[in-house]
Design an enzyme around this catalytic site. Sequence first.
Site, PDB file in Angstrom:
ATOM      1  N   THR A 269      43.748  42.316  33.275  1.00 23.12           N
ATOM      2  CA  THR A 269      43.197  43.014  34.432  1.00 23.12           C
ATOM      3  C   THR A 269      44.198  42.927  35.572  1.00 23.12           C
ATOM      4  O   THR A 269      44.710  41.844  35.885  1.00 23.12           O
ATOM      5  CB  THR A 269      41.859  42.404  34.882  1.00 23.12           C
ATOM      6  OG1 THR A 269      40.914  42.516  33.817  1.00 23.12           O
ATOM      7  CG2 THR A 269      41.315  43.139  36.099  1.00 23.12           C
ATOM      8  N   PHE A 271      44.997  42.994  39.383  1.00 23.96           N
ATOM      9  CA  PHE A 271      44.359  42.747  40.671  1.00 23.96           C
ATOM     10  C   PHE A 271      45.313  43.153  41.791  1.00 23.96           C
ATOM     11  O   PHE A 271      46.539  43.042  41.651  1.00 23.96           O
ATOM     12  CB  PHE A 271      43.989  41.267  40.827  1.00 23.96           C
ATOM     13  CG  PHE A 271      42.765  40.865  40.059  1.00 23.96           C
ATOM     14  CD1 PHE A 271      41.534  40.746  40.690  1.00 23.96           C
ATOM     15  CD2 PHE A 271      42.834  40.603  38.693  1.00 23.96           C
ATOM     16  CE1 PHE A 271      40.406  40.371  39.989  1.00 23.96           C
ATOM     17  CE2 PHE A 271      41.705  40.229  37.984  1.00 23.96           C
ATOM     18  CZ  PHE A 271      40.482  40.111  38.634  1.00 23.96           C
TER      19      PHE A 271
END
Length: 771
Positions: A269, A271
């Site tokens: 992921t 960020f």
Amino acid sequence: MTRRIRTRRESSAEWSPLGDKTRKHPSFLLGILLVLLVRKLNFPVAVVVEAFAPLTIVRQKAVGPRLTTPTTSIQSASPYTAPAFSSSTALGLRVAYQGVPGAYSEKSTRELLGENVIAIGRPDFESCFQAVASMEVDYACLPIENSLGGSIHENYDLMLRYDLTICAEHEFRVQHCVLTKKGVKLGDVKYAISHPQALAQCDNYLRGLGIRPIPTYDTAGSAKMIIENDLPENCTPENTCAIASDLAGRTYGLNCLAKGVEDDDSNFTRFLLLGRKGVTQYLTQNVPAKTSVVFTLPNAAGALYKALACFSLRDIDCSKIESRPTSVSLLNYLKFRSQQKKNGSKREELSVPRFRYCFYLDFLDGKLSSNSESALANLREFTDYVRILGSYPRESRLVGPVAAAVEELKTAVVEDPTEISLMELPSDSEDGETPLIIGILGFGAFGQFLAAQMARKHRVSCLDKLDKSVEARNVGADYYPSFEMTRFLKDLDVVILAVPMIDLEETIVALPVDKLAGKLLVDVSPLNQHPKSILLRAFASHPEIDILVTNPMLGPTARGAQASAITASAINGSKGGVVLTPSNAEALAEAASSRWDGRPVVYERVRVANIPRCDRYLKIFEKARCQVIEMGSDQHDATTGDAEFVTHMVGRLLDQDMLPPTPVMSKEYEALMEVAEMTAGDSFDLFFGMFKYNERAQEHMTAMRENLASLERQLAAREAYLMAREEMRNNDRQRLLVETRLLLQELAKGGIPEIQSEHDSEVAKHDKQTT
């Protein structure tokens, strides 16, 4: 952030750069050298302080009850002592993330910024943006895309809504863990609770062990549920595990029986670290950089190809491009830009398609490089809108104030671990903030519309000449008759003037000035300049009264037949219609909440001493997702005020009798019906006030009459032209028939020489008759 860090370490010595002798002092010169090393060359603060400690003479200053500042001297050079850490001091780096303690977002935040960062969990993504924008936190660490699940579109939309800048990025490896209560073995587990996406990513592992997945609202929240024994049916702490991060296990005291149980180990992921100020100026040539931009393109063939060519022709690598539907506010801006084009034709000016898309592009270069500057300048030449979301270092690198703060946090000592993992901010009105006490002076349609929403979280009372006790009670407000003005004004924080503009001056003059001291006076008229002048004139010698003029463009009616009926009854008072009851009052509140979403609220702080209270009042509209815009009264009346008057004037000309509902309606006809319905719900006093106190209102009405007369002349001219053309066609047809008949007669007789003379006489006779 740089200034705060300097005060902790470098400003411990009391410099006095006041005179020439002081500026020539070795200590002062040494201080200048320290600042240059830290701020310009990005040297870690701790390293610089330790390197120059034997040469400095430091005089201890008190900076906080729990902060220990290093003291060194020439006589005794003691080793460096790390300062104690406290979230209440400026040393703390406060970062918001979405979720509860132990969430993957918190783990990503600590991976990027260090274990000592103050991570503050927020209930949703937008509250993270709000916390940064309101300066309650320094940054927000939010996910933007996942290698398996794709982009988080909500955060893309919020980046357009809030003026924040990307300061860093971090690619976080998602590793799911099996967490259980202490003493529970893996063979005892029958159920697994977690977020549905996390359970899906561990499906093969859970199937192999015969564990039944049960979806819950959150990964870290599921770990919390085991500790609190707040579990789904048939689940107990002894037979249930949570699929979450190892940080969640440490946070809630759970055992980690297995780590990395996801089926696909390529789960990453990305960020973004968002702040109020960017770090572009700290990107040197040896720092790999990335720039994120968003732009819209005209509705033309090859527009996207031209946009990408700006980068490809300059050998700039693009790492990502994605399109998203345009937000309402940006679409309105694009329509405004399209109508303001002076060089295009009318067809081009109005060629804004109903569906517009934003393109989000990441390219691998800093925005200050010569190639990037040329590419962005070229992109702006043929795009409608371009915004740079941030230029920042790649691959979890940190520069500038962020890097300096993280370096300082590495040497900090945490006294209480609970201080670096929080879930509340001072602005959380539900728990930490006292509700405002709001009084609405004038409880007509618009006053009730405001009260229905404000009474949800604040104390609301109202005062009106008519008996509005039933309406007030059903929206959760207290009603006061007009003769109880003193009791009404007692203890109020905010007084909203919701009376028609024609009654505004009389209402203000009748107010007891001594009872308004220390209160915020808010006007909600559709024009701002006239109320502003009245308020300043009436309270010129009373600076203790704060003045705020606003124009909440929310509309007095709400969509839906029920809400329209409710509002219509409120407008007409007790003269027939529907009586406001608790059931339809709740419906009105729901309609008000939905109608506020995306609506503009224009304001000007005319005279405000208590700024926090004013901000709390404006935050009511911000939390309802309104577009809160600060604008001067003159500019507001010249643009928005004129547009409001023209809208109401057109709506009153097109009353509902002229626009009957039809089985099949076009979008344009439906829009006209909405305008007519909106203006029909407003009182005539409101429209008269917009006319009387708008200097350009008469000009608009004259222009409307002239335009209508011009349109009638155009219609009459077109009708006369068509009739004349038809008559000419008939005359030409008759003449041709006469010529043809004569020609055939002569041919039948064989008298060719006589044809011309007889033909000429017949034609002349026909022309004479026609004339």
